[in-house]
Scaffold this active site. Sequence first.
Site, PDB file in Angstrom:
ATOM      1  N   MET A  72       6.286   0.774   3.229  1.00  0.00           N
ATOM      2  CA  MET A  72       5.159  -0.108   3.173  1.00  0.00           C
ATOM      3  C   MET A  72       4.491   0.251   4.798  1.00  0.00           C
ATOM      4  O   MET A  72       2.870  -0.696   5.083  1.00  0.00           O
ATOM      5  CB  MET A  72       4.779  -1.254   3.134  1.00  0.00           C
ATOM      6  CG  MET A  72       6.021  -1.726   1.667  1.00  0.00           C
ATOM      7  SD  MET A  72       6.045  -3.221   1.566  1.00  0.00           S
ATOM      8  CE  MET A  72       6.575  -4.164   2.162  1.00  0.00           C
ATOM      9  N   ALA A  82       3.607   0.508   8.852  1.00  0.00           N
ATOM     10  CA  ALA A  82       3.783  -0.243   9.994  1.00  0.00           C
ATOM     11  C   ALA A  82       5.355   0.395  10.460  1.00  0.00           C
ATOM     12  O   ALA A  82       6.321  -0.241  10.225  1.00  0.00           O
ATOM     13  CB  ALA A  82       3.978  -1.690  10.009  1.00  0.00           C
ATOM     14  N   HIS A  96       8.277   3.188  11.803  1.00  0.00           N
ATOM     15  CA  HIS A  96       8.927   2.373  13.556  1.00  0.00           C
ATOM     16  C   HIS A  96      10.063   3.543  13.488  1.00  0.00           C
ATOM     17  O   HIS A  96       9.995   4.725  11.910  1.00  0.00           O
ATOM     18  CB  HIS A  96      10.088   1.110  13.598  1.00  0.00           C
ATOM     19  CG  HIS A  96      10.401   0.827  12.821  1.00  0.00           C
ATOM     20  ND1 HIS A  96      11.053   1.386  11.519  1.00  0.00           N
ATOM     21  CD2 HIS A  96       9.981  -0.224  11.587  1.00  0.00           C
ATOM     22  CE1 HIS A  96      11.783   0.870  10.777  1.00  0.00           C
ATOM     23  NE2 HIS A  96      10.782  -0.273  10.146  1.00  0.00           N
ATOM     24  N   GLY A 114      13.093   3.892  12.623  1.00  0.00           N
ATOM     25  CA  GLY A 114      13.533   4.050  11.039  1.00  0.00           C
ATOM     26  C   GLY A 114      13.438   4.689  10.164  1.00  0.00           C
ATOM     27  O   GLY A 114      13.211   5.625   8.959  1.00  0.00           O
ATOM     28  N   HIS A 115      12.365   4.354  10.110  1.00  0.00           N
ATOM     29  CA  HIS A 115      12.040   5.265   8.780  1.00  0.00           C
ATOM     30  C   HIS A 115      11.435   6.512   8.909  1.00  0.00           C
ATOM     31  O   HIS A 115      11.411   7.691   8.331  1.00  0.00           O
ATOM     32  CB  HIS A 115       9.552   4.906   8.621  1.00  0.00           C
ATOM     33  CG  HIS A 115       9.243   3.378   8.259  1.00  0.00           C
ATOM     34  ND1 HIS A 115       8.862   2.060   8.826  1.00  0.00           N
ATOM     35  CD2 HIS A 115       9.551   3.055   7.337  1.00  0.00           C
ATOM     36  CE1 HIS A 115       8.656   1.334   8.552  1.00  0.00           C
ATOM     37  NE2 HIS A 115       9.438   1.164   7.487  1.00  0.00           N
ATOM     38  N   GLY A 162      16.753   3.438   2.839  1.00  0.00           N
ATOM     39  CA  GLY A 162      17.761   3.565   4.175  1.00  0.00           C
ATOM     40  C   GLY A 162      18.557   1.523   3.713  1.00  0.00           C
ATOM     41  O   GLY A 162      17.934   1.056   3.128  1.00  0.00           O
ATOM     42  N   SER A 183      12.129  -3.416  12.316  1.00  0.00           N
ATOM     43  CA  SER A 183      11.825  -3.624  10.664  1.00  0.00           C
ATOM     44  C   SER A 183      10.371  -3.524  10.978  1.00  0.00           C
ATOM     45  O   SER A 183      10.076  -4.465  12.551  1.00  0.00           O
ATOM     46  CB  SER A 183      12.475  -4.967  10.285  1.00  0.00           C
ATOM     47  OG  SER A 183      11.568  -5.815   9.734  1.00  0.00           O
ATOM     48  N   SER A 184       9.450  -3.158  10.075  1.00  0.00           N
ATOM     49  CA  SER A 184       8.069  -3.747  10.454  1.00  0.00           C
ATOM     50  C   SER A 184       8.077  -4.994  11.354  1.00  0.00           C
ATOM     51  O   SER A 184       6.588  -5.021  11.769  1.00  0.00           O
ATOM     52  CB  SER A 184       7.169  -3.381   9.370  1.00  0.00           C
ATOM     53  OG  SER A 184       7.874  -2.389   8.556  1.00  0.00           O
ATOM     54  N   ARG A 185       8.891  -5.812  10.551  1.00  0.00           N
ATOM     55  CA  ARG A 185       8.795  -7.384  10.538  1.00  0.00           C
ATOM     56  C   ARG A 185       9.211  -7.918  11.691  1.00  0.00           C
ATOM     57  O   ARG A 185       8.801  -8.452  12.435  1.00  0.00           O
ATOM     58  CB  ARG A 185       9.575  -8.774   9.443  1.00  0.00           C
ATOM     59  CG  ARG A 185       8.659  -8.324   8.137  1.00  0.00           C
ATOM     60  CD  ARG A 185       9.342  -9.697   7.782  1.00  0.00           C
ATOM     61  NE  ARG A 185       9.181  -9.338   6.129  1.00  0.00           N
ATOM     62  CZ  ARG A 185       9.231  -8.679   4.704  1.00  0.00           C
ATOM     63  NH1 ARG A 185      10.224  -7.441   4.803  1.00  0.00           N
ATOM     64  NH2 ARG A 185       8.319  -8.668   3.990  1.00  0.00           N
TER      65      ARG A 185
HETATM   66  P1  AMP Z   1       9.840  -0.545   4.707  1.00  0.00           P
HETATM   67  O1  AMP Z   1       8.408   0.220   4.979  1.00  0.00           O
HETATM   68  O2  AMP Z   1      10.325  -1.839   4.811  1.00  0.00           O
HETATM   69  O3  AMP Z   1       9.447  -0.604   2.682  1.00  0.00           O
HETATM   70  O4  AMP Z   1      10.636   0.785   4.332  1.00  0.00           O
HETATM   71  C1  AMP Z   1      10.457   1.781   3.934  1.00  0.00           C
HETATM   72  C2  AMP Z   1      12.349   2.538   3.816  1.00  0.00           C
HETATM   73  O5  AMP Z   1      12.309   2.615   4.560  1.00  0.00           O
HETATM   74  C3  AMP Z   1      12.516   1.858   2.725  1.00  0.00           C
HETATM   75  O6  AMP Z   1      13.455   2.900   2.788  1.00  0.00           O
HETATM   76  C4  AMP Z   1      13.702   1.314   4.056  1.00  0.00           C
HETATM   77  O7  AMP Z   1      15.247   1.013   3.511  1.00  0.00           O
HETATM   78  C5  AMP Z   1      14.029   2.171   5.347  1.00  0.00           C
HETATM   79  N1  AMP Z   1      13.837   1.146   6.224  1.00  0.00           N
HETATM   80  C6  AMP Z   1      13.534   0.691   6.957  1.00  0.00           C
HETATM   81  N2  AMP Z   1      13.815  -0.370   7.701  1.00  0.00           N
HETATM   82  C7  AMP Z   1      15.335   1.075   8.671  1.00  0.00           C
HETATM   83  C8  AMP Z   1      15.880   0.633   9.304  1.00  0.00           C
HETATM   84  N3  AMP Z   1      15.322   0.193  11.013  1.00  0.00           N
HETATM   85  N4  AMP Z   1      16.780   2.081   9.429  1.00  0.00           N
HETATM   86  C9  AMP Z   1      16.882   2.546   8.465  1.00  0.00           C
HETATM   87  N5  AMP Z   1      15.728   2.699   7.638  1.00  0.00           N
HETATM   88  C10 AMP Z   1      14.992   1.684   7.619  1.00  0.00           C
END
Ligand code: AMP
Length: 283
Positions: free
Chosen positions: A30, A32, A34, A36-37, A149, A189-191
């Site tokens: 989604m 934003a 970081h 992790g993505h 993730g 986290s993006s949040r």
């Molecule tokens: P999101 O943009 O929050 O929907 O996340 C997109 C993907 O990135 C999802 O599969 C999440 O589980 C993964 N994700 C989010 N935060 C992390 C993190 N800190 N470490 C690894 N993967 C992450």
Amino acid sequence: MILFKRAGDLREHLEKQRKQGKKSGFVPTMGALHDGHISLLNASVKENDLSVVSIFVNPTQFNDPSDFAKYPVTIEKDISMLEAAGCDILFLPSVQEIYPEGEMLKKKYELGYLEDLLEGKFRPGHFQGVCQVVHRLLNIVLPDNLYMGQKDYQQCMVIKKLLALTGLDQAVTLHISPTLREHSGLAMSSRNMRLNEDERSRAIAIFNTLDFIRQSIQPGDLSELKAEAVNRLTLSGFQVDYVEIADAGTLEPCEKWDGKSKLVALAAAFLGEVRLIDNLLLN
Ligand code: AMP
């Protein structure tokens, strides 16, 4: 990196690549972004000829409209990060492109008990929205490998179920990457971008509490440990949705531990307006 906004153009491009025998990996996000993505993208780049990332803030998975309205958007920075990490294709669709016939769910995904507990219980409809968008995106991208993730532990289980329900598990392999954390332990986290300085320093309590569970857990009744964990988060200023210790394979809550079964501790809590989630495998 090539940017696609239209599903039809992307599908056509990928079809050509597939005919040349290229294997593709897909990372839905989604935005934003970081590190992790980026760790998911790194895994994809390593294992595929072609890596596709999507950025789409999916309205149908937000049960709270203000959470949707305030979801951070940092598209220019995202594009730089993706280019630096070797992303081949960015899919950046509009809502109209993903839901040309409107956002109403056409079908209900039979997710069973997974929808009634933890995130499912506290965010009604959330996982139906997640399935709706991931199903749609998978049908456009048709990847060989899908990267998600562990940060979203229950979501990974839901997506496994979605792949089985739709038969996509015959074509797509799901890879789950470990949670990337700040030095403090706070899960990226993006949040987190929405936290002020004071909240950010207090947010570490969510990891510390899960780690406290990992270090303190003993076979037997777990209710006191769960209550103590809720207490710790509350004292750090969180408003707690849940702290649960559950079977790592099924996510069923564990009341009494036999000392052997694999467990995961999961938490969701608000710091001000921002809802954070995290989890930790315990053994
Ligand atoms: P999101 O943009 O929050 O929907 O996340 C997109 C993907 O990135 C999802 O599969 C999440 O589980 C993964 N994700 C989010 N935060 C992390 C993190 N800190 N470490 C690894 N993967 C992450």
